[in-house]
Design an enzyme around this catalytic site. Structure first.
Site, PDB file in Angstrom:
ATOM      1  N   SER A  65       1.867  -8.658   4.494  1.00  0.00           N
ATOM      2  CA  SER A  65       0.700  -9.056   5.289  1.00  0.00           C
ATOM      3  C   SER A  65       1.052 -10.160   6.281  1.00  0.00           C
ATOM      4  O   SER A  65       1.975 -10.956   6.067  1.00  0.00           O
ATOM      5  CB  SER A  65      -0.424  -9.554   4.379  1.00  0.00           C
ATOM      6  OG  SER A  65      -0.867  -8.528   3.521  1.00  0.00           O
TER       7      SER A  65
HETATM    8  N1  SAM Z   1       0.422  -8.566  -1.027  1.00  0.00           N
HETATM    9  C1  SAM Z   1       1.485  -7.888  -0.347  1.00  0.00           C
HETATM   10  C2  SAM Z   1       2.582  -8.792   0.103  1.00  0.00           C
HETATM   11  O1  SAM Z   1       2.491 -10.002  -0.074  1.00  0.00           O
HETATM   12  O2  SAM Z   1       3.583  -8.258   0.600  1.00  0.00           O
HETATM   13  C3  SAM Z   1       1.009  -7.064   0.827  1.00  0.00           C
HETATM   14  C4  SAM Z   1       0.298  -5.877   0.373  1.00  0.00           C
HETATM   15  S1  SAM Z   1       0.243  -4.491   1.429  1.00  0.00           S
HETATM   16  C5  SAM Z   1      -0.718  -5.059   2.764  1.00  0.00           C
HETATM   17  C6  SAM Z   1      -0.862  -3.513   0.417  1.00  0.00           C
HETATM   18  C7  SAM Z   1      -0.214  -2.963  -0.845  1.00  0.00           C
HETATM   19  O3  SAM Z   1      -1.235  -2.378  -1.653  1.00  0.00           O
HETATM   20  C8  SAM Z   1       0.793  -1.879  -0.563  1.00  0.00           C
HETATM   21  O4  SAM Z   1       2.033  -2.238  -1.119  1.00  0.00           O
HETATM   22  C9  SAM Z   1       0.213  -0.648  -1.267  1.00  0.00           C
HETATM   23  O5  SAM Z   1       1.195   0.209  -1.821  1.00  0.00           O
HETATM   24  C10 SAM Z   1      -0.641  -1.297  -2.350  1.00  0.00           C
HETATM   25  N2  SAM Z   1      -1.726  -0.464  -2.898  1.00  0.00           N
HETATM   26  C11 SAM Z   1      -2.515   0.439  -2.267  1.00  0.00           C
HETATM   27  N3  SAM Z   1      -3.394   0.968  -3.148  1.00  0.00           N
HETATM   28  C12 SAM Z   1      -3.162   0.375  -4.355  1.00  0.00           C
HETATM   29  C13 SAM Z   1      -3.737   0.495  -5.650  1.00  0.00           C
HETATM   30  N4  SAM Z   1      -4.744   1.340  -5.910  1.00  0.00           N
HETATM   31  N5  SAM Z   1      -3.233  -0.264  -6.648  1.00  0.00           N
HETATM   32  C14 SAM Z   1      -2.213  -1.111  -6.416  1.00  0.00           C
HETATM   33  N6  SAM Z   1      -1.627  -1.275  -5.205  1.00  0.00           N
HETATM   34  C15 SAM Z   1      -2.097  -0.543  -4.184  1.00  0.00           C
END
Ligand code: SAM
Length: 217
Positions: A65
Site C-alpha cells: 500500500s
Molecule cells: N497490508 C499489505 C502490505 O502492507 O503490503 C498490503 C495489502 S494489499 C493492498 C491487499 C492484500 O489483501 C493482498 O495481498 C491480497 O492478496 C489480500 N487479500 C485479498 N482478499 C483477502 C482475503 N479475503 N483474506 C486475506 N487477504 C486477502
C-alpha cells in the site's frame, strides 16, 4: 544484503515530512513509519521507489500500500501498546511491521499462498513478527477473537458481520468499503454487542477483498 544506511533513514524522514504535509498528525504513527525500512520490501532495481508516496507491485497481482494509506489507516485504528490486532491482507508484511512498532500483537491473514509464505519467512529476518495464516480473512479469524482492533487492507463490498462479531466491546474496525473502483474508508466502533458507531472518511482505491464476504474470484 539488507542494510539500512543514513541515506535510507534520511529518505524516510523525507517521506514522514510528506505524510505530515498530507495531514497525518499522530506522532506515534509517524515515528513507526520512520522506523520501518520500507526499502527492505523492494528489489534492488526498484529501491528509488521505496520512499515515494505510492503503492508498488509486490507480485501475484498485489501491491504494497501507499505510505499515506498505511499511515491514514493506522492513525484511524488508534493502536495502543499490547493491543491484539487482526490484519486482513498481509501482502508484503509492511503494514504488519508498522503495527509491531506501535506495540501491537498482530494476527495477519493473507489469501494468496505465495505472499503468505513470503511474509511469514521474511518478517522475522528483519526483526518483526506476527501470527500468520493463509486463508480467507473476509470471515475473520475466530480462533484468536476477540480483537481490540481489526484492519482490512483490501477493498470490501460491504462490512462483513463476522468482523464486528470478532471485535472486543469498544474495539475498532477500519475497512475500505465500496465498489472495485473506489472505496470509502470507514471506522466502526463496537459500542455494545448490538450497537456500532460508524464514521466515514476519504475515498481510496484498494485491490479487492476476495473470499466469502468479499468479491467473488
Ligand atoms: N497490508 C499489505 C502490505 O502492507 O503490503 C498490503 C495489502 S494489499 C493492498 C491487499 C492484500 O489483501 C493482498 O495481498 C491480497 O492478496 C489480500 N487479500 C485479498 N482478499 C483477502 C482475503 N479475503 N483474506 C486475506 N487477504 C486477502
Amino acid at each position: 544484503m539488507l542494510t539500512d544506511t543514513y541515506k535510507h533513514k534520511g529518505m524516510r524522514k523525507g517521506l514522514v515530512k510528506k505524510l505530515m504535509e498530507k495531514g497525518i498528525k499522530d506522532e506515534k504513527v509517524l515515528k513507526a513509519i520512520e522506523c520501518v525500512p520500507r526499502h527492505f520490501f523492494f528489489e534492488n532495481a526498484f529501491l528509488e521507489h521505496a520512499y515515494q508516496d505510492k503503492a508498488f507491485p509486490i507480485g501475484e497481482g498485489q501491491t504494497i500500500s501507499q505510505p499515506f494509506t498505511v499511515a491514514f489507516q493506522t492513525e484511524l485504528l488508534m493502536v495502543n501498546p499490547g493491543d491484539k490486532v487482526l490484519e486482513i491482507g498481509t501482502g508484503s508484511g509492511y503494514q504488519c511491521c508498522v503495527l509491531n512498532e506501535l506495540g501491537a500483537r498482530v494476527y495477519t491473514i493473507e489469501y494468496n499462498k505465495n505472499l503468505y509464505a513470503g511474509a511469514k519467512a521474511f518478517l522475522p529476518k528483519i526483526g518483526y513478527n506476527a501470527v500468520f495464516r493463509h486463508g480467507d480473512g473476509s470471515q475473520g479469524w475466530p480462533l484468536y477473537a476477540p480483537y481490540d482492533k481489526i484492519l482490512v487492507t483490501a477493498g470490501a463490498p460491504g462490512i462483513p458481520a463476522k468482523l464486528i462479531e470478532q471485535l472486543q466491546i469498544n474495539g475498532i474496525l477500519v475497512i475500505p468499503v465500496g465498489d472495485t473502483e473506489q472505496q470509502r474508508m470507514l471506522r466502526i466502533t463496537k459500542i455494545s454487542e448490538k450497537q456500532v458507531y460508524s464514521e466515514e472518511f476519504d475515498y481510496f482505491r484498494f485491490v479487492p477483498l476476495l473470499g466469502k464476504f468479499g468479491w467473488n474470484e
